[in-house]
Enzyme design. Structure first.
Site, mmCIF file in Angstrom:
data_model
loop_
_atom_site.group_PDB
_atom_site.id
_atom_site.type_symbol
_atom_site.label_atom_id
_atom_site.label_comp_id
_atom_site.label_asym_id
_atom_site.label_seq_id
_atom_site.Cartn_x
_atom_site.Cartn_y
_atom_site.Cartn_z
ATOM 1 N N ASP A 26 -7.376 -0.982 3.937
ATOM 2 C CA ASP A 26 -6.884 -2.189 3.267
ATOM 3 C C ASP A 26 -6.930 -3.462 4.112
ATOM 4 O O ASP A 26 -6.318 -4.462 3.747
ATOM 5 C CB ASP A 26 -5.506 -1.969 2.640
ATOM 6 C CG ASP A 26 -4.516 -1.407 3.623
ATOM 7 O OD1 ASP A 26 -4.725 -1.599 4.821
ATOM 8 O OD2 ASP A 26 -3.548 -0.762 3.189
ATOM 9 N N ASP A 34 0.883 -1.142 0.000
ATOM 10 C CA ASP A 34 0.000 0.000 0.000
ATOM 11 C C ASP A 34 0.939 1.215 0.000
ATOM 12 O O ASP A 34 2.096 1.092 0.387
ATOM 13 C CB ASP A 34 -0.821 -0.079 1.292
ATOM 14 C CG ASP A 34 -1.659 1.146 1.502
ATOM 15 O OD1 ASP A 34 -2.371 1.527 0.569
ATOM 16 O OD2 ASP A 34 -1.602 1.713 2.610
ATOM 17 N N ASP A 75 -1.136 -0.499 5.994
ATOM 18 C CA ASP A 75 -1.321 0.068 7.328
ATOM 19 C C ASP A 75 -2.743 -0.187 7.815
ATOM 20 O O ASP A 75 -3.100 0.210 8.918
ATOM 21 C CB ASP A 75 -1.015 1.568 7.337
ATOM 22 C CG ASP A 75 -1.927 2.339 6.404
ATOM 23 O OD1 ASP A 75 -2.690 1.701 5.659
ATOM 24 O OD2 ASP A 75 -1.878 3.578 6.422
#
Ligand code: ADP
Ligand code: MG
Length: 672
Positions: free
Chosen positions: A569, A372, A565
């Site tokens: 997600d 990410d 994090d």
């Protein structure tokens, strides 16, 4: 051969006596359990008696013959040896019997019991030497003792590494400090942490300044400075100043409890190798037992019936017993879980929490790492760079943005709140709606405010103006009218570039970045970091689709890791073969959903975790190959009568000790 055994016994007696002397003299903080000490005494006594009996002249017994009753000497001698046998082996015999009664016949106690009783019976039958049966049991017990000591040692090492559990919290009552159980401290209480004490509960510093040692949590050896207003996590050690902390969590929810939970539960998730070994042992041991039976019975029968030779039962039974001694699978059964345990311990010492042996195994096969962007490769701390096309004062626009974002934990929201810089009056905000991957809708002072990317504007049907700047653009609509955009930018973490390079060096084939941010920013970051593939402007659901596509595209055993994090997600974290979350910055949901947690949010630790896992798995395979290889060789030699029972026991104990020592290597991690 006899001489070697006698010398070995002598060495055992001397060594055991020396160790015991030191323990009794209080000179050796041995860290032994009582059981281990008792075992050491049994080994000493038994070895000494055996040695003594070996040196007693044979005439002594023959003189007794006929003195009391016919062949009395022979029986007395047997009784002495038997007594010694029971001193050293009674617990093994008891366990073997108990297991048989419970229906679990085939285990190492059974193997040892059958082998030594068999050897004893042969010796009685041939009126021969009892030394062998007892020595085999004795050396087996020495091996067991060593193994239990080594296992205890390494477990203690790990718990020392993990020595972060606070015993108490200081609460100030009527001007006096009172020590209370951390469990009893309520959220919002003020606790005092003195220099040298562990921070027991997560909170915010209200008074004082100090430096913290976070090495047990993050593996980071540099102290961290904290001042009033800073957040502080439990498990660090306060080094210099007195801190007053207002707690923001209960003890059970605090970082330290979560970590301890993770570590304590880690060993319950078994890896495939561990599963393999326990299944293997279940099949292997009976197979070996039946083979031994066949070795004892078939060759003599063939000799007798087919070849017309004397059956020679003794030789073949002896070989079968030796076969049993060799086949004991304890080296594997012990060393493999120990390797994983040590690997998890070593990783946690580096600030990488691996939630189970299975994840360590998957980590070692990772070939694709998907990241990410925000908060993972970048710091997620945005600075406002410019405000463009605004139809109101720039500061006013930021105020609207900060108020609308007041309830979100997205790094963008936090940054806008910081840019606003004033206390947020939540009473001014209502109807907050967060559209993940797009932005925020809210009512501020009664006016509709929208803050987000072009997707959000499209959705609202508001015409927006593109920005020529590279940065994350927050378009604003106030009262349904386009009100301008705020350009914010994020900086990459200092280690991100090296982290990608280290991954490549560690044999990862492909690095991918997924982000909801604009293409321009995404491409720039990816190019700066040397990432192979970038996909931008993704909604959280698109990220899952992308990861599924990547999962479908890779070959066979190669595994895919997702590093995030957890803000927007968490679903991807659980969808990947292995999910890695940022522990300090990441959301609680991410830490729950992830399989591996990086305590200090440093992306370098991913390469490190992969290296640790590879080393650990390498050691596991070395042990499997070594143990099975040595045993197979000995078994074949035994079937042809080349070895004897002493060699067998030395092979068994030796392999076990080597395997355990090798397993302990997993604890030690090279610095990157
Ligand atoms: P990333 O994949 O980089 O972690 P996200 O999926 O969290 O990013 O967000 C993607 C984009 O959606 C952001 O770059 C931003 O433009 C917009 N966005 C998401 N959440 C917010 C928010 N709370 N406020 C404003 N914009 C947001
Ligand atoms: Mg994110």
């Amino acid at each position: 051969m006899q001489d070697i055994i006698v010398n070995a016994l002598l060495a055992v007696v001397v060594a055991a006596a020396a160790v015991l002397r030191f323990i009794i003299g209080g000179k050796l903080d041995s860290g032994m359990t009582k059981k281990q000490k008792v075992m050491l005494i049994r080994i000493l006594i038994s070895a000494a008696i055996l040695l003594g009996l070996q040196f007693l002249p044979a005439e002594l017994f023959s003189r007794l013959d006929g003195a009391l009753f016919p062949s009395a000497g022979r029986w007395i001698r047997l009784a002495l040896y038997l007594a010694d046998y029971f001193i050293i082996g009674y617990d093994i015999l008891r366990k073997a019997v108990r297991n048989i009664l419970n229906g679990q016949v085939f285990d190492e106690c059974f193997l040892m019991a059958v082998a030594t009783i068999g050897a004893m019976a042969l010796a009685i039958y041939e009126n021969g030497d009892y030394l062998e049966a007892i020595a085999v049991m004795l050396f087996y017990q020495i091996g067991e003792w060593f193994q239990s000591y080594a296992v205890g040692r390494s477990r203690r090492n790990i718990s020392e590494l993990m020595d972060i559990r606070p015993d108490y919290a200081n609460v100030e009552r009527d001007g006096r400090l009172e020590q209370v159980d951390p469990d009893e401290v309520e959220i919002g209480s003020v606790i005092v942490v003195q220099p040298g004490e562990k921070v027991p509960i997560d909170g915010v510093v209200t008074e004082g300044a100090s430096s913290l040692n976070t090495s047990a949590l993050t593996g980071e050896s540099l102290p961290r400075e904290v001042n009033a207003g800073d957040e502080i996590i439990s498990g660090c050690i306060n080094m210099t100043g007195v801190l007053k902390i207002r707690t923001t969590r209960e003890f059970g929810e605090s970082t330290v409890s979560k970590i301890l939970d993770l570590v304590e539960n880690a060993s319950s998730r078994k890896s495939r190798s561990e599963d393999f070994i326990s299944k293997f042992a279940k099949i292997y041991t009976p197979v070996v037992c039946y083979s031994a039976l066949a070795l004892a019975v078939l060759p003599p029968l063939v000799r007798m019936l087919a070849l017309g030779l004397p059956a020679d039962w003794g030789t073949w039974i002896y070989r079968a017993l030796t076969f049993l001694v060799i086949s004991c699978p304890c080296a594997l059964v012990i060393s493999i879980p120990l390797s994983f345990f040590a690997g998890i311990g070593g990783a946690s010492h580096e600030g990488v929490l691996v939630k189970g042996s299975n994840f360590l195994e998957i980590l070692s096969q990772v070939k694709t790492v998907v990241f990410d962007k925000t908060g993972t490769l970048t710091q997620g701390v945005f600075e406002v760079e410019a405000v463009h096309h605004n139809n109101m004062d720039g500061a006013k626009l930021i105020e609207y943005a900060a108020l609308a974002e007041s309830a979100s934990s997205h790094p963008i929201s936090k940054s806008l709140q910081r840019a606003y810089g004033k206390e947020i009056d939540r009473a001014r905000v209502s109807d907050i709606q967060e559209i993940s991957g797009s932005g925020i809708l809210a009512r501020v002072d009664g006016v509709e405010v929208a803050a987000g990317n072009d997707k959000l504007m499209k959705r609202l049907g508001v015409a927006w103006i593109d920005c020529h700047h590279t940065g994350t653009i927050i378009h604003m609509a106030v009262g349904g009218e386009y009100a301008g955009h705020i350009v914010i930018s994020d900086i990459v973490k200092p280690n991100s570039r090296r982290a990608i390079a280290e991954l490549k060096a560690a044999g990862v084939d492909k690095t991918v970045m997924l982000t909801g941010d604009a293409k321009k920013v995404a491409d720039q970051v990816a190019a700066a970091l040397g990432i192979d593939e970038v996909y931008s402007e993704l909604l959280p659901a698109d990220k899952v689709d992308k990861v599924e596509e990547l999962l479908g595209g890779k070959s066979g055993k190669a595994k895919l890791a997702f590093v995030g994090d957890g803000i927007n997600d968490a679903p991807v974290l659980s969808r990947a073969d292995i999910g890695v979350a940022m522990g300090a910055m990441g959301s609680d949901a991410a830490i729950e959903a992830a399989d591996v947690v990086l305590m200090d949010d440093d992306p370098m630790k991913i390469a490190k975790a992969i290296k640790i896992s590879r080393k650990c798995l390498g050691i596991v395979y070395q042990n499997i190959v070594m143990a099975i290889g040595v045993k197979a060789a000995c078994l074949i030699l035994t079937a042809f009568g080349v070895t004897n029972m002493y060699l067998a026991i030395f092979a068994d104990v030796g392999v076990m000790i080597l395997a355990v020592l090798n397993a302990i290597r997993c604890l030690f991690v090279k610095k990157l």
